[in-house]
Design an enzyme around this catalytic site. Structure first.
Site, short mmCIF file in Angstrom:
data_model
loop_
_atom_site.label_atom_id
_atom_site.label_comp_id
_atom_site.label_asym_id
_atom_site.label_seq_id
_atom_site.Cartn_x
_atom_site.Cartn_y
_atom_site.Cartn_z
N ASP A 109 4.74 0.13 36.96
CA ASP A 109 5.16 1.27 37.77
C ASP A 109 6.62 1.61 37.50
O ASP A 109 7.51 0.80 37.77
CB ASP A 109 4.95 0.95 39.24
CG ASP A 109 5.27 2.14 40.12
OD1 ASP A 109 5.14 3.29 39.64
OD2 ASP A 109 5.66 1.94 41.28
N ASP A 290 7.97 11.65 33.75
CA ASP A 290 7.28 10.71 34.65
C ASP A 290 5.97 10.23 34.04
O ASP A 290 5.06 11.04 33.80
CB ASP A 290 7.01 11.42 35.99
CG ASP A 290 6.30 10.50 36.98
OD1 ASP A 290 6.60 9.30 37.00
OD2 ASP A 290 5.44 11.00 37.73
#
Ligand SMILES: *[C@@H]1O[C@H](CO)[C@@H](O)[C@H](O)[C@H]1NC(C)=O
Ligand SMILES: *[C@@H]1O[C@H](CO)[C@@H](O)[C@H](O)[C@H]1NC(C)=O
Ligand SMILES: *[C@@H]1O[C@H](CO)[C@@H](O)[C@H](O)[C@H]1NC(C)=O
Length: 418
Positions: A109, A290
């Site tokens: 993550d 992202d």
């Protein structure tokens, strides 16, 4: 004889002086990881991407506001934290902990920074496991965990190890079915306030420790994705501390991070987008890069210009833009200009992989596009997200030490895969 010998000695010395930085540079850690598409129905992909975009913006704005008021930005961000598992695709790597190591399947993550396990497989303690006096807890948009902090040896990829890495060992977790925990490689300050009683402490991430323990020369992570036509595949590669030249072509363009809020809370850059030779889709503005967003999201007004340029219509079943075969024949490249360089996203690269049309509730014979609506107009400080479908065409580098993002072309940049 003698001169030859001293020449040899000199050469060895010179080589070792030169070789040292090369050896260090080559000692980056490479971690292969698997991508899994987690789509539960029609519209799910677009909804999850747009929900993430909204959460990122709210999270960034809350942090900026808290900072402006002299408050700890993390006190503001807990309520708007970003989901890890409720995203359309997740990345998973096998990470060893302990000595001998037990392998755990951790979600990678870039939007959180604590590393923890125990959601699935139970933590196996070894002689390298040391419990600290702290408890640790993190709330994510899509779940939470709490437990005790340990330090332990963590092995990544090809046998490279980090000693005394802080890890959370969950006694309670929710929202992480199918995984053992998270490998958090986001900015370090996201770990502030996750320990107690040592609240005002940051926890060095695995990348920080690799750099501080001299295993890698620079605090950076590079990401290689490749276009895929299946829902689950191991073709990603995460590199800590350096770039893997086998994964890109030409040189890397580095782009200084933007100061524009709220994009500057993340991996934010300035960028403009043009369609074909002359149609401006987005004038130079701030947005983010992202890995947790699947599509390429652009501000609503920019998407309107892209639709007029391409003739695309909104497909009500999938939420994606759709074009006809004739429009596809005429589809031109999109050009992303940032850091003084221009990155060309070909017509083929703008297509959702047709072999995955039915996986997202679409029709096998339709042509869908990966450019979609961010959900707000431009001018708000976060006007685009270069998501996975951009990053599978360009190698990316997230450089904490030098506060910059890098992009390079790859052998897949202009490949026909869709
Ligand atoms: C998939 O997404 C759903 C929400 O739509 C979430 O509840 C679930 O945990 C996710 N599963 C995985 C494996 O990420
Ligand atoms: C990004 O754009 C803003 C607004 O135009 C400008 O003030 C800033 O200097 C730019 N930053 C970088 C790093 O290019
Ligand atoms: C798609 O949805 C829009 C807005 O809800 C509606 O106007 C349009 O008629 C719908 N199109 C189709 C083909 O169902």
């Amino acid at each position: 004889m003698f001169p030859t010998a001293s020449l040899t000695a000199l050469l060895v010395l010179a080589v070792s002086v030169v070789a040292k930085p090369i050896v260090v540079r080559d000692s980056f850690v490479t971690l292969p990881f698997a991508k899994q598409l987690n789509i539960t129905g029609a519209l799910d992909l677009v909804h999850k991407d747009q929900a993430r975009a909204q959460a990122l913006r709210a999270h960034g704005t809350a942090r900026a506001n808290a900072r402006a008021q002299g408050l700890n930005p993390n006190s503001a961000s807990a309520v708007t934290s970003i989901g890890v598992t409720n995203v359309a695709q997740v990345y998973v790597a096998n990470v060893g902990v302990g000595s001998p190591a037990t392998s755990y399947s951790l979600l990678i993550d870039t939007g959180s920074s604590n590393t923890w396990l125990g959601a699935g497989k139970t933590y196996v303690k070894t002689s390298t496991s040391t419990q600290t006096s702290d408890r640790v807890s993190v709330t994510y948009g899509s779940g939470s965990f709490s437990g005790t902090e340990f330090t332990d040896t963590v092995s990544l990829g090809s046998g490279l190890t980090i000693t005394k890495q802080s890890i959370g060992v969950a006694s309670r977790s929710s929202g992480f079915q199918g995984f053992d925990g998270i490998l958090g490689i986001g900015p370090t300050d996201l770990t502030l306030d996750t320990l107690s009683p040592d609240t005002n402490t940051q926890i060095p991430t695995v990348t920080d420790n690799l750099a501080s323990q001299g295993t890698i020369p620079t605090d950076l992570v590079a990401v290689s994705f490749e276009p895929t036509t299946t829902t689950s595949v191991t073709n990603g590669e995460l590199t800590f501390g350096g770039t893997d030249s086998s994964k890109f072509t030409g040189s890397i363009t580095f782009i200084g991070l933007t100061g524009t809020s709220p994009a500057n809370e993340f991996w934010g850059i300035n960028q403009s987008i043009r369609y074909s030779t002359g149609t401006t889709i987005l004038s130079s503005t701030a947005g983010i890069v992202d890995t947790g967003t699947t599509l390429i999201l652009i501000a609503t007004d920019a998407l309107t210009r892209y639709r007029s340029a391409t003739g695309a219509v909104l497909d009500n079943t999938t939420g994606l833009l759709r074009i006809t075969s004739a429009q596809f024949s005429n589809l031109k490249s999109l050009f992303f200009t940032t850091g003084g360089a221009t990155f060309e996203l070909t017509a083929n690269a703008q297509l959702w992989p047709r072999s995955l049309n039915t996986a997202i509730g679409g029709s096998a014979s339709s042509i869908y596009l990966v450019v979609n609506d961010l959900g707000s107009n431009s001018g708000e400080g976060l006007d685009f997200i270069n998501g996975y479908t951009f990053l599978e065409r360009f190698y990316s580098v997230f450089d904490t030490t030098n506060k910059r993002v890098g992009f390079a072309t790859t052998s897949f940049t202009t490949a026909t895969t869709n």
